[in-house]
Write a protein that holds these residues in place. Structure first.
Motif, PDB file in Angstrom:
ATOM      1  N   GLU A   1     -16.786  29.012 -18.116  1.00  0.00           N
ATOM      2  CA  GLU A   1     -16.219  27.673 -18.159  1.00  0.00           C
ATOM      3  C   GLU A   1     -16.509  27.054 -19.527  1.00  0.00           C
ATOM      4  OE1 GLU A   1     -14.139  24.378 -16.776  1.00  0.00           O
ATOM      5  OE2 GLU A   1     -14.439  26.320 -15.787  1.00  0.00           O
ATOM      6  N   ASN A   2     -15.454  26.721 -20.240  1.00  0.00           N
ATOM      7  CA  ASN A   2     -15.593  26.068 -21.539  1.00  0.00           C
ATOM      8  C   ASN A   2     -15.435  24.562 -21.358  1.00  0.00           C
ATOM      9  OD1 ASN A   2     -15.757  28.451 -23.316  1.00  0.00           O
ATOM     10  ND2 ASN A   2     -13.670  28.840 -22.575  1.00  0.00           N
ATOM     11  N   PHE A   3     -16.438  23.814 -21.808  1.00  0.00           N
ATOM     12  CA  PHE A   3     -16.394  22.360 -21.660  1.00  0.00           C
ATOM     13  C   PHE A   3     -16.392  21.691 -23.032  1.00  0.00           C
ATOM     14  CE2 PHE A   3     -18.722  18.342 -21.752  1.00  0.00           C
ATOM     15  CZ  PHE A   3     -17.954  17.587 -20.877  1.00  0.00           C
ATOM     16  N   TYR A   4     -15.436  20.789 -23.229  1.00  0.00           N
ATOM     17  CA  TYR A   4     -15.373  19.968 -24.426  1.00  0.00           C
ATOM     18  C   TYR A   4     -15.107  18.530 -23.988  1.00  0.00           C
ATOM     19  CZ  TYR A   4     -14.502  24.539 -26.540  1.00  0.00           C
ATOM     20  OH  TYR A   4     -14.594  25.863 -26.911  1.00  0.00           O
ATOM     21  N   PRO A   5     -15.937  17.560 -24.376  1.00  0.00           N
ATOM     22  CA  PRO A   5     -15.732  16.169 -23.933  1.00  0.00           C
ATOM     23  C   PRO A   5     -14.362  15.622 -24.295  1.00  0.00           C
ATOM     24  CG  PRO A   5     -17.894  16.428 -24.941  1.00  0.00           C
ATOM     25  CD  PRO A   5     -17.155  17.711 -25.193  1.00  0.00           C
ATOM     26  N   GLY A   6     -13.792  16.075 -25.414  1.00  0.00           N
ATOM     27  CA  GLY A   6     -12.527  15.524 -25.883  1.00  0.00           C
ATOM     28  C   GLY A   6     -11.315  15.893 -25.053  1.00  0.00           C
ATOM     29  N   ARG A   7     -11.488  16.752 -24.042  1.00  0.00           N
ATOM     30  CA  ARG A   7     -10.337  17.164 -23.239  1.00  0.00           C
ATOM     31  C   ARG A   7      -9.890  16.113 -22.220  1.00  0.00           C
ATOM     32  NH1 ARG A   7     -11.401  23.554 -21.681  1.00  0.00           N
ATOM     33  NH2 ARG A   7     -10.908  24.416 -23.741  1.00  0.00           N
ATOM     34  N   ALA A   8     -10.709  15.098 -21.990  1.00  0.00           N
ATOM     35  CA  ALA A   8     -10.361  14.051 -21.028  1.00  0.00           C
ATOM     36  C   ALA A   8     -10.916  12.717 -21.527  1.00  0.00           C
ATOM     37  CB  ALA A   8     -10.935  14.371 -19.648  1.00  0.00           C
TER      38      ALA A   8
ATOM     39  N   ALA B   1     -32.937  10.141 -24.705  1.00  0.00           N
ATOM     40  CA  ALA B   1     -32.022  10.825 -23.791  1.00  0.00           C
ATOM     41  C   ALA B   1     -30.716  10.053 -23.641  1.00  0.00           C
ATOM     42  CB  ALA B   1     -32.685  11.007 -22.433  1.00  0.00           C
ATOM     43  N   ILE B   2     -30.810   8.730 -23.604  1.00  0.00           N
ATOM     44  CA  ILE B   2     -29.608   7.913 -23.445  1.00  0.00           C
ATOM     45  C   ILE B   2     -28.708   8.029 -24.675  1.00  0.00           C
ATOM     46  CG2 ILE B   2     -28.774   5.532 -23.239  1.00  0.00           C
ATOM     47  CD1 ILE B   2     -31.298   4.926 -21.629  1.00  0.00           C
ATOM     48  N   GLU B   3     -29.311   8.081 -25.854  1.00  0.00           N
ATOM     49  CA  GLU B   3     -28.536   8.117 -27.090  1.00  0.00           C
ATOM     50  C   GLU B   3     -28.007   9.515 -27.409  1.00  0.00           C
ATOM     51  OE1 GLU B   3     -31.069   6.487 -30.059  1.00  0.00           O
ATOM     52  OE2 GLU B   3     -30.796   4.419 -29.367  1.00  0.00           O
ATOM     53  N   GLU B   4     -28.541  10.531 -26.744  1.00  0.00           N
ATOM     54  CA  GLU B   4     -28.093  11.898 -26.983  1.00  0.00           C
ATOM     55  C   GLU B   4     -26.647  12.076 -26.502  1.00  0.00           C
ATOM     56  OE1 GLU B   4     -28.445  15.777 -28.324  1.00  0.00           O
ATOM     57  OE2 GLU B   4     -29.974  14.205 -28.455  1.00  0.00           O
ATOM     58  N   LYS B   5     -25.819  12.690 -27.324  1.00  0.00           N
ATOM     59  CA  LYS B   5     -24.445  12.950 -26.921  1.00  0.00           C
ATOM     60  C   LYS B   5     -24.370  14.212 -26.067  1.00  0.00           C
ATOM     61  CE  LYS B   5     -21.775  10.693 -30.561  1.00  0.00           C
ATOM     62  NZ  LYS B   5     -20.714  10.879 -31.584  1.00  0.00           N
ATOM     63  N   VAL B   6     -23.415  14.234 -25.150  1.00  0.00           N
ATOM     64  CA  VAL B   6     -23.150  15.429 -24.351  1.00  0.00           C
ATOM     65  C   VAL B   6     -22.407  16.429 -25.227  1.00  0.00           C
ATOM     66  CG1 VAL B   6     -21.934  16.359 -22.352  1.00  0.00           C
ATOM     67  CG2 VAL B   6     -23.084  14.135 -22.190  1.00  0.00           C
ATOM     68  N   ARG B   7     -22.972  17.624 -25.341  1.00  0.00           N
ATOM     69  CA  ARG B   7     -22.394  18.633 -26.219  1.00  0.00           C
ATOM     70  C   ARG B   7     -21.466  19.582 -25.449  1.00  0.00           C
ATOM     71  NH1 ARG B   7     -27.593  21.260 -28.875  1.00  0.00           N
ATOM     72  NH2 ARG B   7     -28.471  20.831 -26.833  1.00  0.00           N
ATOM     73  N   SER B   8     -20.623  20.263 -26.198  1.00  0.00           N
ATOM     74  CA  SER B   8     -19.775  21.297 -25.601  1.00  0.00           C
ATOM     75  C   SER B   8     -20.649  22.443 -25.122  1.00  0.00           C
ATOM     76  CB  SER B   8     -18.761  21.814 -26.628  1.00  0.00           C
ATOM     77  OG  SER B   8     -17.966  20.760 -27.127  1.00  0.00           O
TER      78      SER B   8
ATOM     79  N   LEU C   1     -15.919  11.276 -26.726  1.00  0.00           N
ATOM     80  CA  LEU C   1     -16.742  11.623 -27.878  1.00  0.00           C
ATOM     81  C   LEU C   1     -18.099  12.189 -27.450  1.00  0.00           C
ATOM     82  CD1 LEU C   1     -16.048   8.543 -30.196  1.00  0.00           C
ATOM     83  CD2 LEU C   1     -14.984  10.815 -30.277  1.00  0.00           C
ATOM     84  N   GLY C   2     -18.332  12.278 -26.144  1.00  0.00           N
ATOM     85  CA  GLY C   2     -19.605  12.778 -25.644  1.00  0.00           C
ATOM     86  C   GLY C   2     -20.668  11.703 -25.502  1.00  0.00           C
ATOM     87  N   VAL C   3     -20.322  10.445 -25.753  1.00  0.00           N
ATOM     88  CA  VAL C   3     -21.287   9.346 -25.625  1.00  0.00           C
ATOM     89  C   VAL C   3     -21.534   9.046 -24.148  1.00  0.00           C
ATOM     90  CG1 VAL C   3     -21.724   6.903 -26.099  1.00  0.00           C
ATOM     91  CG2 VAL C   3     -20.588   8.331 -27.821  1.00  0.00           C
ATOM     92  N   GLN C   4     -22.794   8.996 -23.749  1.00  0.00           N
ATOM     93  CA  GLN C   4     -23.135   8.718 -22.359  1.00  0.00           C
ATOM     94  C   GLN C   4     -22.885   7.240 -22.040  1.00  0.00           C
ATOM     95  OE1 GLN C   4     -26.860  10.625 -20.803  1.00  0.00           O
ATOM     96  NE2 GLN C   4     -27.173  11.156 -22.961  1.00  0.00           N
TER      97      GLN C   4
ATOM     98  N   ARG D   1     -12.621  14.621 -16.052  1.00  0.00           N
ATOM     99  CA  ARG D   1     -12.947  16.029 -15.797  1.00  0.00           C
ATOM    100  C   ARG D   1     -14.330  16.076 -15.173  1.00  0.00           C
ATOM    101  NH1 ARG D   1     -13.655  21.245 -19.814  1.00  0.00           N
ATOM    102  NH2 ARG D   1     -13.298  22.809 -18.206  1.00  0.00           N
ATOM    103  N   VAL D   2     -14.451  16.779 -14.061  1.00  0.00           N
ATOM    104  CA  VAL D   2     -15.724  16.879 -13.343  1.00  0.00           C
ATOM    105  C   VAL D   2     -16.227  18.319 -13.423  1.00  0.00           C
ATOM    106  CG1 VAL D   2     -16.878  16.647 -11.107  1.00  0.00           C
ATOM    107  CG2 VAL D   2     -15.100  15.012 -11.772  1.00  0.00           C
ATOM    108  N   VAL D   3     -17.486  18.468 -13.772  1.00  0.00           N
ATOM    109  CA  VAL D   3     -18.117  19.790 -13.818  1.00  0.00           C
ATOM    110  C   VAL D   3     -19.441  19.713 -13.072  1.00  0.00           C
ATOM    111  CG1 VAL D   3     -19.022  21.655 -15.250  1.00  0.00           C
ATOM    112  CG2 VAL D   3     -17.095  20.283 -16.070  1.00  0.00           C
ATOM    113  N   GLU D   4     -19.625  20.569 -12.084  1.00  0.00           N
ATOM    114  CA  GLU D   4     -20.892  20.656 -11.367  1.00  0.00           C
ATOM    115  C   GLU D   4     -21.753  21.724 -12.034  1.00  0.00           C
ATOM    116  OE1 GLU D   4     -22.770  21.774  -6.985  1.00  0.00           O
ATOM    117  OE2 GLU D   4     -20.606  21.409  -7.197  1.00  0.00           O
ATOM    118  N   ILE D   5     -22.942  21.331 -12.450  1.00  0.00           N
ATOM    119  CA  ILE D   5     -23.853  22.224 -13.157  1.00  0.00           C
ATOM    120  C   ILE D   5     -25.052  22.493 -12.253  1.00  0.00           C
ATOM    121  CG2 ILE D   5     -25.274  22.521 -15.219  1.00  0.00           C
ATOM    122  CD1 ILE D   5     -23.334  20.345 -16.480  1.00  0.00           C
ATOM    123  N   SER D   6     -25.091  23.679 -11.671  1.00  0.00           N
ATOM    124  CA  SER D   6     -26.180  24.012 -10.749  1.00  0.00           C
ATOM    125  C   SER D   6     -27.419  24.425 -11.525  1.00  0.00           C
ATOM    126  CB  SER D   6     -25.759  25.146  -9.812  1.00  0.00           C
ATOM    127  OG  SER D   6     -26.861  25.551  -9.021  1.00  0.00           O
ATOM    128  N   MET D   7     -28.549  23.812 -11.166  1.00  0.00           N
ATOM    129  CA  MET D   7     -29.837  24.180 -11.746  1.00  0.00           C
ATOM    130  C   MET D   7     -30.712  24.851 -10.699  1.00  0.00           C
ATOM    131  SD  MET D   7     -30.639  21.095 -14.397  1.00  0.00           S
ATOM    132  CE  MET D   7     -29.698  21.027 -15.923  1.00  0.00           C
TER     133      MET D   7
END
Length: 343
Positions: free
Chosen positions: A220-227, A202-209, A317-320, A262-268
């Motif tokens: 809402e379109n999210f891309y890590p490279g925007r910030a 889980a730690i090594e997994e990158k955050v995807r768009s 780059l999406g790296v946690q 960039r902050v995004v709240e993801i409700s589950m």
């Protein structure tokens, strides 16, 4: 009274038409009151991964099918992410259903006993399960599990309704009460993803768009490279710790330019109607989205979210670079990195 008679007639007529169905498929058919004509999605996990079937409902009537050799949890949602209902399905079963577009606890199902019993529990206890009294809801679920150790709906309740924030060990001990034959692999794997602690994968997994339905009624379109950095705030039940979280989030967003963070709240949260009502009374300066399927959603399942609320900080780059339940630690990590990079 009229609606109850209508439900009884629908289910009775459907029951007269049932066949056992093909051994290599399952079917879900019925009516969603108040839905109209629009798209639906059926999401479930089987032995070869996660599946999403897109279907079209006409005047609320729908029919969907899939394949799973053993019982698995299926989520029926609108295409914009609103949860309609959850069911337990497996090959050879045909479920006949009457759902309510505004209330995922108002479920009438015929076709397999576990889903029938699960639906009955949700209908009879919806007020407690939807309240902010998580301890009371957990006691209710514990009592049910304790008296239904051999029933698969107990595992489904633990996966979908038990509030395990900062109480994974307690949740695991309750889940272990359920007999092995009532815990099929698909549900066990989904449950483990929900309550598992941090692991290397889980730690090594990158955050995807991603592209998700937002509280503002848009996508809402999210891309890590925007910030330079992005902070994902995974929230659970509406109102959860928000009195402590919201001021910290506001200070963070107000103090840094958008190109830095960039902050995004993801409700589950399981209920989009409640989520939207709470959002209307909550003025925020960041994007808010809802995800169907909670932590088991295929976009976020690889991140192995262990509890809610939860924060993940990633770079462009999406790296946690941080993950955990402490927002102060997340903000401190961000500020140290910005200072070190002098950005």
């Amino acid at each position: 009274m009229v609606r109850n008679i209508r439900i009884l007639l629908i289910l009775t007529v459907c029951g007269m038409l049932w066949a056992c169905g093909d051994d290599d498929r399952f079917r879900v058919e019925g009516v969603v009151d108040g839905l109209g004509t629009r798209g639906l999605q059926l999401m479930y996990e089987s032995g070869n991964g996660l599946h999403t079937e897109t279907i079209q409902a006409i005047d609320g009537k729908f029919s969907a099918e899939g394949a799973s050799k053993d019982y698995t949890l299926a989520h029926l949602t609108t295409t914009d992410g609103r949860l309609i209902a959850r069911m337990l399905v497996r090959n050879g079963h045909t479920l006949k259903c009457v759902f309510d577009v505004d209330n995922p606890y108002n479920i009438q199902v015929k076709g397999n006993k576990p889903t029938e019993e699960w639906a009955k529990f949700l209908r009879e206890n919806h007020e407690q399960l939807r309240s902010s009294d998580h301890a009371g809801a957990n006691r209710l679920i514990l009592d049910y599990v304790d008296s239904h150790k051999g029933d698969i709906q107990s595992a489904a309740l633990m996966l979908t309704q038990y509030y395990a924030v900062d109480g994974e060990s307690r949740a695991d001990s309750i889940f272990a009460l359920i007999s092995p034959e009532a815990r099929p692999d698909a549900i066990v794997s989904a449950y483990r993803r929900m309550v598992s602690r941090l692991n290397t994968a889980a730690i090594e997994e990158k955050v995807r768009s991603f592209n998700l339905y937002s509280a503002q009624g848009k996508h809402e379109n999210f891309y890590p490279g925007r910030a330079s950095y992005s902070m994902l705030y995974f929230s659970g039940a509406p109102g959860e710790r928000r009195d402590m979280v919201t001021p910290v989030m506001h200070r963070l967003v107000d103090s840094l330019p958008k190109r830095r963070i960039r902050v995004v709240e993801i409700s589950m949260a399981p209920d989009t109607a409640v989520w939207k009502r709470n959002w209307r009374a909550d003025t925020t300066a960041w994007a808010q989205v809802w995800v169907p399927g909670g932590p088991a959603n295929p976009t976020f399942a690889p991140l192995d979210i262990p509890r809610l609320p939860y924060w993940i900080l990633c770079d462009s780059l999406g790296v946690q670079v941080y993950r955990g339940s402490d927002i102060s630690a997340a903000v401190d990590s961000l500020r140290r990195r910005i200072h070190a990079r002098n950005i």
